[in-house]
Scaffold this active site. Structure first.
Site, PDB file in Angstrom:
ATOM      1  N   GLU A   1      19.322 -11.525   4.999  1.00 24.19           N
ATOM      2  CA  GLU A   1      19.679 -10.935   6.085  1.00 24.19           C
ATOM      3  C   GLU A   1      20.915  -9.648   6.304  1.00 24.19           C
ATOM      4  O   GLU A   1      20.740  -8.996   6.381  1.00 24.19           O
ATOM      5  CB  GLU A   1      19.792 -10.932   7.758  1.00 24.19           C
ATOM      6  CG  GLU A   1      18.657 -11.900   8.468  1.00 24.19           C
ATOM      7  CD  GLU A   1      18.520 -11.640   9.436  1.00 24.19           C
ATOM      8  OE1 GLU A   1      19.825 -11.990  11.012  1.00 24.19           O
ATOM      9  OE2 GLU A   1      17.361 -11.835   9.978  1.00 24.19           O
TER      10      GLU A   1
ATOM     11  N   HIS B   1      11.408 -33.158  -8.856  1.00 20.34           N
ATOM     12  CA  HIS B   1       9.934 -33.107  -9.415  1.00 20.34           C
ATOM     13  C   HIS B   1       9.378 -32.370  -9.220  1.00 20.34           C
ATOM     14  O   HIS B   1       7.720 -32.575  -9.011  1.00 20.34           O
ATOM     15  CB  HIS B   1       9.938 -34.036  -9.220  1.00 20.34           C
ATOM     16  CG  HIS B   1      10.755 -35.612  -9.036  1.00 20.34           C
ATOM     17  ND1 HIS B   1      10.888 -36.361 -10.092  1.00 20.34           N
ATOM     18  CD2 HIS B   1      12.150 -35.700  -8.767  1.00 20.34           C
ATOM     19  CE1 HIS B   1      11.396 -37.165 -10.488  1.00 20.34           C
ATOM     20  NE2 HIS B   1      12.390 -37.438 -10.032  1.00 20.34           N
TER      21      HIS B   1
ATOM     22  N   LYS C   1       8.396  -6.612  13.510  1.00 21.21           N
ATOM     23  CA  LYS C   1       8.035  -6.750  14.894  1.00 21.21           C
ATOM     24  C   LYS C   1       7.602  -5.502  15.830  1.00 21.21           C
ATOM     25  O   LYS C   1       6.062  -5.590  16.777  1.00 21.21           O
ATOM     26  CB  LYS C   1       9.849  -6.220  15.674  1.00 21.21           C
ATOM     27  CG  LYS C   1      10.066  -8.011  15.091  1.00 21.21           C
ATOM     28  CD  LYS C   1      11.435  -7.546  15.936  1.00 21.21           C
ATOM     29  CE  LYS C   1      13.121  -9.054  16.122  1.00 21.21           C
ATOM     30  NZ  LYS C   1      14.055  -8.115  15.845  1.00 21.21           N
TER      31      LYS C   1
HETATM   32  O1  PA5 Z   1      21.479 -12.450  12.560  1.00 27.46           O
HETATM   33  C1  PA5 Z   1      21.182 -12.175  13.580  1.00 27.46           C
HETATM   34  O2  PA5 Z   1      21.181 -11.079  14.318  1.00 27.46           O
HETATM   35  C2  PA5 Z   1      19.074 -12.578  13.860  1.00 27.46           C
HETATM   36  O3  PA5 Z   1      19.008 -13.611  13.250  1.00 27.46           O
HETATM   37  C3  PA5 Z   1      18.840 -12.796  15.014  1.00 27.46           C
HETATM   38  O4  PA5 Z   1      19.816 -14.052  15.697  1.00 27.46           O
HETATM   39  C4  PA5 Z   1      17.500 -13.218  16.056  1.00 27.46           C
HETATM   40  O5  PA5 Z   1      16.917 -12.068  15.409  1.00 27.46           O
HETATM   41  C5  PA5 Z   1      18.064 -14.040  17.306  1.00 27.46           C
HETATM   42  O6  PA5 Z   1      18.152 -12.968  18.250  1.00 27.46           O
HETATM   43  P1  PA5 Z   1      18.785 -13.084  19.067  1.00 27.46           P
HETATM   44  O7  PA5 Z   1      19.540 -13.868  19.477  1.00 27.46           O
HETATM   45  O8  PA5 Z   1      18.581 -11.564  20.167  1.00 27.46           O
HETATM   46  O9  PA5 Z   1      17.082 -13.425  20.257  1.00 27.46           O
END
Ligand code: PA5
Length: 449
Positions: A288, A309, A423
Site C-alpha cells: 500500500e 517444494h 470500493k
Molecule cells: O493502511 C490502511 O489505511 C488500510 O489498510 C486500512 O487499515 C484498512 O483499509 C482498514 O481501514 P479502517 O481502519 O478505516 O477500517
C-alpha cells in the site's frame, strides 16, 4: 538490534552503489523528522513508541484484564492495518495452535479474527467455534465505514445480543476507532461502549503500536510493555541518517538499487511458521505504501521450507525479476533433538542427535547460496528471538524502511488512493444510494443492463 546481512546480495549491489544513495537518504531523514514529506499528516508512527511509553499503557492493561476476566474467546474485527499487526505479533509471540492450548498455558482468551473477508462460510464457521463460549468483541476501524468489518460486526453483534442480551453485549464490545469523526465513534458513544483512540496522525498500516494492536495483544497475554520497549530501542537506534549505522535505511537503499536494476518483485522468505502473519503485515505495509503512480516493487512472501517444494522451482530457475529478503530468528524456540532410530532407511542417521533448528539453518543457508547463484540476490534480516521485544523492534525497523523506500521511489508512502477503485464499483453493484448512475454503467458493461 535488527541485523541486516548483505553477503548474498553484494554481487548484485556492490557497497559503492548503495552508498551513492546517502545524500538522498540524508535528505529524506531530515524531511521525515521535520514533517516536510508528502503525507506529513501521517508521521505519528515516527515517535509512537516513545510517545506511548511516556503517556503510559495502564488503561490498555486495565481493559485487557477486563477482557481476560470476561471472555473465553476474543474476536478481533478489522481489516488491513486494523488487524494485520495484531495478528502478526500474536502469532510471533504465542505458541503455534495457541487457541487449542489450555488457558493456563496461553495466558488469555482464545483469539479469532473476523471482518477481514466477505465470506459467509468463513463467518459461519467462526460462529460455530464461538458457540457456548463467553465472547468479547474488539471492533477496530479508523474510518468506521469499511465494509468488511462493518458486515462482520453486524453479524457478530446480533449473534452476541441474541445470546447475552443487549445490555451485557454492550459490556463485551470494545471499540477502537478515531478520536471524533468516524461512524463507529458516533455509534460507540450512542451505545455507551468502551473505546480506545487511533491517533489521527497514524495511518492504518502504521498503527500496530496504537490500541489497534496493543489492546488485542495485551488481552491475549502478550507483553505490550516489552513490545513498545523493543520498538523504542529501534526508534533510538535508527534515529541516524548514516547508512552504515542505520540498517533500515541501508535495506531501503539496497532494495531501491535492486529495483533500478530491473527487479520487480521482493519475496519475503521465512522459515518459522510463526512468521506467516508477520509476512502478511509486511506485504500490506510495502504494497500500500509503494505501489502507486505506476511504480513499486511487488511484495510477495514465501513460507520455507514448505514453498521450496512449490515456489522454489520458480525462484531458482524462473524469470530473473525478483530478489529475496529472508527473515531469520536466532532462537525461535526450545531445542528439539532428532532421535536416533535403528532399522529405518530414511538416510538421516548421520544427523541423529542434531537440533532440528540447526538442520533448518543449514537448509536456509543452502537455499540462500543456491538462489544467489541462480541470480536471485538475497538479503537477510535477523532478530534474536520470538519475544515481544524483538517483534516490536522489527515493526519499527520495517515502518522506517518502508517510509524511506517510498520516498526514495518518489511516491507518498502514507496514502492508498488505489484501494478506492474496487470500493466504488462494489458500492455501485450493491445498490448503495447515490451510486445509481455508476450502477447502471457497470451493469451495461457486464451485459446486464
Ligand atoms: O493502511 C490502511 O489505511 C488500510 O489498510 C486500512 O487499515 C484498512 O483499509 C482498514 O481501514 P479502517 O481502519 O478505516 O477500517
Amino acid at each position: 538490534m535488527v541485523e541486516l546481512d548483505l553477503r548474498f546480495a553484494q554481487q548484485a549491489v556492490p557497497e559503492a552503489e548503495w552508498r551513492q544513495l546517502q545524500p538522498f537518504v540524508s535528505d529524506i531523514h531530515r524531511r521525515l523528522h521535520a514533517g516536510e514529506v508528502p503525507g506529513a499528516d501521517f508521521l505519528g508512527w515516527l515517535h509512537l513508541p516513545s510517545r506511548t511509553l511516556a503517556d503510559g499503557i495502564q488503561p490498555l492493561l486495565d481493559a485487557a484484564a477486563a477482557i481476560q476476566e470476561q471472555a473465553d474467546a476474543l474476536v478481533v474485527v478489522g481489516i488491513g492495518g486494523s488487524y494485520l499487526g495484531a495478528r502478526a505479533a500474536l502469532e510471533w509471540c504465542l505458541p503455534e495452535y495457541f487457541n487449542q492450548l489450555p488457558r493456563s498455558v496461553r495466558g488469555g482468551p482464545e483469539v479469532y479474527f473476523a471482518g477481514n473477508h466477505l465470506s459467509a462460510p468463513g463467518l459461519q464457521d467462526l460462529l460455530r467455534v464461538l458457540e457456548g463460549k463467553r465472547v468479547c468483541l474488539n471492533v477496530i476501524s479508523k474510518s468506521g465505514t469499511t465494509t468488511e468489518p462493518a458486515v462482520a460486526f453486524r453479524v457478530l453483534r446480533t449473534w452476541l445480543e441474541e445470546r447475552v442480551g443487549a445490555q451485557e453485549a454492550r459490556r463485551r464490545i470494545w471499540v477502537t476507532t478515531d478520536a471524533s469523526r468516524g461512524a463507529l465513534r458516533r455509534f460507540a458513544e450512542a451505545e455507551g461502549l468502551r473505546t480506545f483512540v487511533i491517533p489521527d496522525d497514524v495511518g492504518g498500516r502504521y498503527s500496530v503500536l496504537t490500541p489497534v494492536g496493543l489492546l488485542p495483544l495485551a488481552a491475549a497475554g502478550v507483553s505490550i510493555q516489552d513490545l513498545l520497549e523493543g520498538a523504542h530501542d529501534a526508534e533510538e537506534a535508527l534515529a541516524t541518517d548514516r547508512l552504515e549505522d542505520n540498517p533500515a535505511y541501508r535495506y531501503a537503499a539496497v532494495r531501491n538499487a535492486l529495483h533500478r536494476k530491473g527487479k520487480a518483485i521482493e519475496l519475503l522468505a521465512f522459515y518459522e511458521p510463526a512468521l506467516r502473519s508477520f509476512a502478511e503485515w509486511w506485504k500490506q505495509l510495502f504494497g500500500e505504501s509503494e505501489g502507486k503512480d505506476l511504480k513499486g516493487l511487488f511484495p510477495a512472501s514465501a513460507a520455507y521450507t514448505t514453498d521450496l517444494h512449490s515456489l522454489g522451482q520458480f525462484v531458482q530457475e524462473g524469470a530473473r525479476n525478483l530478489f529475496e529478503t529472508v527473515i531469520t530468528v536466532d532462537r525461535a524456540g526450545e531445542p528439539l533433538s532428532l532421535p536416533s532410530i535403528s532399522g529405518v532407511e530414511d538416510g538421516l542417521e548421520y544427523i541423529a542427535g542434531r537440533d532440528l533448528s540447526w538442520v533448518g539453518d543449514q537448509a536456509r543457508i543452502a537455499t540462500q547460496l543456491a538462489h544467489a547463484d541462480g541470480g536471485v540476490p538475497n538479503l537477510r534480516i535477523g532478530v534474536k528471538d520470538r519475544s515481544a521485544r524483538s517483534v516490536g523492534e522489527l515493526f519499527y525497523f520495517f515502518e522506517l524502511a518502508c517510509a524511506a523506500s517510498g520516498l526514495l521511489l518518489g511516491v507518498n508512502p502514507f496514502n492508498q488512493p488505489g484501494v478506492e477503485a474496487y470500493k466504488q464499483n462494489m458500492f455501485a453493484l450493491l445498490g448503495k444510494p447515490g451510486y445509481e448512475e455508476a450502477r447502471a454503467a457497470l451493469r451495461e458493461r457486464l451485459g446486464e443492463g
